[in-house]
Scaffold this motif. Structure first.
Motif, mmCIF file in Angstrom:
data_model
loop_
_atom_site.group_PDB
_atom_site.id
_atom_site.type_symbol
_atom_site.label_atom_id
_atom_site.label_comp_id
_atom_site.label_asym_id
_atom_site.label_seq_id
_atom_site.Cartn_x
_atom_site.Cartn_y
_atom_site.Cartn_z
ATOM 1 N N ILE A 1 -2.997 -11.641 -5.511
ATOM 2 C CA ILE A 1 -2.450 -10.982 -4.321
ATOM 3 C C ILE A 1 -3.301 -11.332 -3.114
ATOM 4 C CG2 ILE A 1 -2.167 -8.719 -3.202
ATOM 5 C CD1 ILE A 1 -1.265 -7.611 -5.878
ATOM 6 N N SER B 1 -0.964 0.076 -3.883
ATOM 7 C CA SER B 1 -0.191 -1.046 -3.330
ATOM 8 C C SER B 1 -0.297 -2.282 -4.218
ATOM 9 C CB SER B 1 -0.682 -1.364 -1.914
ATOM 10 O OG SER B 1 -0.270 -0.367 -1.001
ATOM 11 N N THR C 1 2.832 -4.310 -6.123
ATOM 12 C CA THR C 1 3.110 -5.581 -5.455
ATOM 13 C C THR C 1 3.068 -6.704 -6.485
ATOM 14 O OG1 THR C 1 2.189 -4.834 -3.346
ATOM 15 C CG2 THR C 1 2.319 -7.209 -3.689
ATOM 16 N N GLY D 1 2.108 -11.663 -3.769
ATOM 17 C CA GLY D 1 2.445 -10.782 -2.659
ATOM 18 C C GLY D 1 1.256 -10.534 -1.748
ATOM 19 N N LYS D 2 1.409 -9.596 -0.817
ATOM 20 C CA LYS D 2 0.359 -9.304 0.159
ATOM 21 C C LYS D 2 0.085 -7.809 0.239
ATOM 22 C CE LYS D 2 1.283 -13.202 3.291
ATOM 23 N NZ LYS D 2 1.616 -13.593 4.699
ATOM 24 N N VAL D 3 -1.200 -7.484 0.405
ATOM 25 C CA VAL D 3 -1.621 -6.117 0.702
ATOM 26 C C VAL D 3 -2.570 -6.210 1.891
ATOM 27 C CG1 VAL D 3 -2.904 -4.091 -0.076
ATOM 28 C CG2 VAL D 3 -1.382 -5.286 -1.662
ATOM 29 N N ASP E 1 2.165 -3.239 2.088
ATOM 30 C CA ASP E 1 2.309 -4.192 0.993
ATOM 31 C C ASP E 1 3.709 -4.788 0.991
ATOM 32 O OD1 ASP E 1 4.191 -2.634 -0.773
ATOM 33 O OD2 ASP E 1 2.503 -1.236 -0.877
ATOM 34 N N THR E 2 3.859 -5.848 0.222
ATOM 35 C CA THR E 2 5.162 -6.500 0.060
ATOM 36 C C THR E 2 5.716 -6.191 -1.331
ATOM 37 O OG1 THR E 2 4.086 -8.531 -0.716
ATOM 38 C CG2 THR E 2 4.556 -8.363 1.643
ATOM 39 N N GLY E 3 5.467 -4.976 -1.783
ATOM 40 C CA GLY E 3 5.830 -4.582 -3.138
ATOM 41 C C GLY E 3 7.259 -4.122 -3.290
ATOM 42 N N THR F 1 4.199 -3.682 -11.268
ATOM 43 C CA THR F 1 5.006 -4.896 -11.351
ATOM 44 C C THR F 1 4.570 -5.815 -12.477
ATOM 45 O OG1 THR F 1 3.564 -5.948 -9.718
ATOM 46 C CG2 THR F 1 5.536 -4.849 -8.895
ATOM 47 N N SER G 1 9.025 3.258 3.744
ATOM 48 C CA SER G 1 9.290 2.428 2.576
ATOM 49 C C SER G 1 10.781 2.303 2.342
ATOM 50 C CB SER G 1 8.616 3.022 1.330
ATOM 51 O OG SER G 1 8.717 2.145 0.231
ATOM 52 N N GLY H 1 8.899 -3.255 0.286
ATOM 53 C CA GLY H 1 7.506 -2.887 0.498
ATOM 54 C C GLY H 1 7.317 -1.488 1.049
#
Length: 404
Positions: A272, A303, A307, A311-313, A334-336, A358, A386, A391
């Motif tokens: 991540i 997060s 995610t 992905g990104k946090v 996040d991009t979760g 995930t 959200s 995310g």
């Protein structure tokens, strides 16, 4: 998938752990002697002191195995904190719960485990003292009793650390109180001196009405000093009765460094992209560290849990400078997988529910409830934006007394 164990008093347990307000990355030196002693007593190659929060088993001291953290669901110690006195596995490779763990199936191919819960005086197990070895070697009752004594000393040191933090806070508050007294009293005293100078300089030109008016002003100014003194004394007495733990200083740059040190391993483990940003205009201005690592850390772990890989946090930190108090603002985005409105409402109402991450990480359902509890205790605000599949963004605002 094996159901993960949860302590019957899990919420109280993680709240008490948060009250120690620990930086899990800075305690090795304080416990390395007891950790080494535990391995010596048990006759094992490895011993660890672990503190277990909602998401992670943090190794605050290690001997024989350079580990710093594990996801809670990967740790044998998560079972130990649900036991009253001890938890033992004579062959990890033969136990369905542990045989596929990386440290059992792969290097260092651990086989034996023995753990003692670290119980506070209130009865909450905040972590464990544990020993491992590559071959089975059940412990004698005498060795078990000695390990329990070492575990008790670890808890004593943690309690002493907490008291020291409280004393540091008291000292800081006393210094700030003195500075405030000097600042607040300077005005009224300056006014008294000014009025007295006017009367003195006018000499015989003073008339009785003006003198009486000046004296009345001096009286009012002096009375305001007495009221101020009473207010400060009253505040100090309240502070002496109810002391909040762990009010040491941080600034945005130090907080960024701590967060990266603690949570980059989790991000790398799941591939991540993890970033922490600060506000360059206020990044060196100090603020209280009280509960911040617990609040932000739980949000980051949550997060990362939800995610997917690649992905990104992102954590954004800023300090708003106000007239009387400052306000610390931070977001964790996040991009979760996102959340439904019902799930968001449940969190904001302080109700934890367990869901899986995930990559199959099992949830314990209390991390975000703890965050809400801590934010409320600091008179802060928490907002969540959200949408499923898009995310989540957590926004936190916490008032901060100005540190002079």
């Amino acid at each position: 998938m094996t159901q993960q164990p949860i302590a019957r008093n899990e919420m109280q347990r993680i709240i008490e752990l948060s009250e120690f307000d620990l930086d899990y990355s800075s305690l090795q030196d304080q416990f390395k002697d007891l950790t080494a002693l535990a391995a010596k007593v048990a006759g094992t190659h490895i011993s660890l002191v672990n503190l277990i929060d909602s998401f992670t088993s943090w190794t605050i001291s290690n001997h024989g195995l350079p580990v710093e953290q594990l996801p809670r669901e990967e740790a044998v110690c998560q079972y130990t904190i649900t036991e009253d006195e001890k938890f033992e596995v004579t062959d990890l490779s033969a136990d369905e719960r542990f045989k596929d763990k990386s440290y059992v199936a792969g290097d260092p191919r651990l086989r034996y485990y023995f753990g003692v819960p670290l119980k506070t005086p209130s009865g909450n197990a905040i972590g464990t003292l544990c020993v491992f070895d590559t071959q089975s070697k059940p412990l004698t009752p005498e060795k078990i009793e000695m390990l329990k004594i070492i575990a008790g000393e670890i808890v004593n040191r943690l309690q002493a650390y907490k008291i020291i933090q409280q004393l540091k806070q008291n000292a800081t508050e006393a210094i700030e109180s003195k500075k405030r007294v000097a600042h607040d009293i300077r005005g009224p005293i300056g006014g008294i001196i000014g009025l007295a100078r006017v009367i003195s300089e006018q000499g015989d030109e003073n008339n009785m009405e003006e003198v009486l008016e000046f004296i009345n002003l001096i009286y009012k100014s002096g009375n305001s000093i007495l009221e101020l003194a009473d207010e400060i004394l009253s505040a100090d007495m309240k502070s002496a009765v109810s002391v909040k733990p762990g009010l040491n200083e941080l600034n945005q740059l130090v907080l960024k460094d701590r967060l990266e040190k603690l949570y980059l391993p989790q991000a790398l483990n799941k591939n991540i992209d993890f970033k922490v940003t600060t506000n360059s205009e206020t990044e060196v201005i100090p603020f209280s560290k009280n509960k911040l690592l617990q609040i932000i850390g739980n949000l980051i772990s949550n997060s990362m849990k939800f995610t997917p890989p690649n992905g990104k946090v992102t954590v954004d930190i800023s300090l708003h400078i106000g007239g009387i108090i400052n306000e610390l603002n931070f977001t964790v985005s996040d991009t979760g997988i996102g959340m439904t409105d019902d799930r968001v409402t449940s969190i904001l109402n302080g109700q934890g529910t367990s869901t899986n991450g995930t990559s199959g990480e099992q949830g314990y359902g209390f991390g975000l409830s703890l965050v809400k509890h801590l934010v409320d205790s600091l008179k802060g605000e928490m907002h969540i934006s959200s949408e499923p599949g898009k995310g989540t963004i957590f926004r936190i605002a916490i008032p901060q007394n100005k540190i002079i």
